[in-house]
Design a protein around this motif. Sequence first.
Motif, short mmCIF file in Angstrom:
data_model
loop_
_atom_site.label_atom_id
_atom_site.label_comp_id
_atom_site.label_asym_id
_atom_site.label_seq_id
_atom_site.Cartn_x
_atom_site.Cartn_y
_atom_site.Cartn_z
N UNK A 26 7.19 2.66 -5.00
CA UNK A 26 6.74 2.21 -6.67
C UNK A 26 6.94 3.38 -7.56
N UNK A 27 6.33 3.41 -8.50
CA UNK A 27 6.25 4.50 -9.60
C UNK A 27 5.81 5.68 -9.30
N UNK A 51 12.03 7.02 -6.64
CA UNK A 51 10.95 6.23 -7.25
C UNK A 51 11.49 4.94 -7.95
N UNK A 52 10.49 3.91 -7.73
CA UNK A 52 10.83 2.49 -8.06
C UNK A 52 9.85 2.10 -9.03
N UNK A 53 10.24 1.67 -10.12
CA UNK A 53 9.34 1.48 -11.19
C UNK A 53 8.64 -0.05 -11.42
N UNK A 58 11.53 -2.40 -6.31
CA UNK A 58 10.64 -2.37 -4.95
C UNK A 58 11.25 -3.09 -4.06
N UNK A 59 11.58 -4.36 -4.37
CA UNK A 59 12.33 -5.21 -3.40
C UNK A 59 13.41 -4.64 -2.74
N UNK A 60 14.31 -3.76 -3.56
CA UNK A 60 15.52 -3.20 -3.03
C UNK A 60 15.53 -2.07 -2.05
N UNK A 61 14.08 -1.43 -2.34
CA UNK A 61 13.68 -0.72 -1.26
C UNK A 61 13.58 -1.17 -0.07
N UNK A 62 12.54 -2.05 -0.05
CA UNK A 62 12.16 -3.03 1.17
C UNK A 62 13.59 -3.52 1.94
N UNK A 63 14.30 -3.85 1.06
CA UNK A 63 15.44 -4.67 1.65
C UNK A 63 16.27 -3.52 2.35
N UNK A 64 16.51 -2.24 2.12
CA UNK A 64 17.20 -1.24 2.77
C UNK A 64 16.40 -0.67 3.91
N UNK A 114 8.04 -13.40 -7.46
CA UNK A 114 9.03 -13.70 -6.67
C UNK A 114 9.63 -12.53 -5.88
N UNK A 115 9.81 -11.68 -6.70
CA UNK A 115 10.52 -10.22 -5.88
C UNK A 115 9.33 -9.63 -4.88
N UNK A 116 7.99 -9.61 -5.30
CA UNK A 116 7.10 -9.22 -4.47
C UNK A 116 6.93 -10.08 -3.27
N UNK A 117 7.13 -11.10 -3.26
CA UNK A 117 6.91 -12.19 -2.30
C UNK A 117 8.08 -11.94 -1.27
#
Length: 272
Positions: A26-27, A51-53, A58-64, A114-117
């Motif tokens: 996250x931030x 850092x992901x704001x 945040x979804x992009x990080x989790x996907x990787x 949606x992104x967080x889910x």
Amino acid sequence: MDFRTIVDIPVPGFRIEPGYKILTVGSCFADHLGKKFRDEAFEADVNPYGVMYNPASILHTVERYDKAVDIAIFTLGTNHIYRLKETGEIVDNCQKRPQKLFQEEELTVDDCCGYLEKAIGILRHLNHSVKVIITVSPIRYAKYGYHGSQLSKATLLLAVDRLVRCPAIECSGNLSYFPAYEIVNDELRDYRFYASDMLHPSQQAVDYIWERFVDVVFSDSAKRYLQEWKPIKEALAHRPFNPDSDAYRSFLSRTMEQKQQLAIKYPWLERT
């Protein structure tokens, strides 16, 4: 006589145990929390791709990310995103490219949910019992104007509240909100708890939030571990006047022996 209001922190349906693997995304505030975990010798990955704001980033990080963790902490900074006009993709970092290449947009409450889910679903695929804690960063965004910053935070707060309360999410028992935003704005309602830019929380504020976090979210055994680790942590942080002296070498040797002894009880310390 009370001179401040104390924020009630909802007690999650889980606790952080000694040796849990941690992911914070996250931030900038996620960096602060991640550093605290690392200081306490937890195995913690902190913003592994920067850092992901916003929730989309945040979804992009989790996907990787391809590791199973026990606890994931998402710290939401803003609902503003930047979309590359040429491709339509949401970028996580503009990489100092000209602003004219991007279109700024604001995510809705539905978008954020949606992104967080999706991010939670990916983590659960790697570890079905993963616990997720969501916070909203107390850092204000002056560039939006202070009213605009509050509107951005309000969107994030509404999204998290909906997500945590949603009975349709299978992991609702392993999903919790921690009120870092409210602690800074309601308990620490004074500029002495801010850094020199008057926007970011000071180290004292971060330390206080961490204390509240540990008190509510850590298990009794994790709190005992922190007490046992504390003298070793402080010894390892010691900076001598003469690091080449025999006295310091002896001190360091004793400290490492103490760490090895503690690692018999807490094996992950061998890897830190």
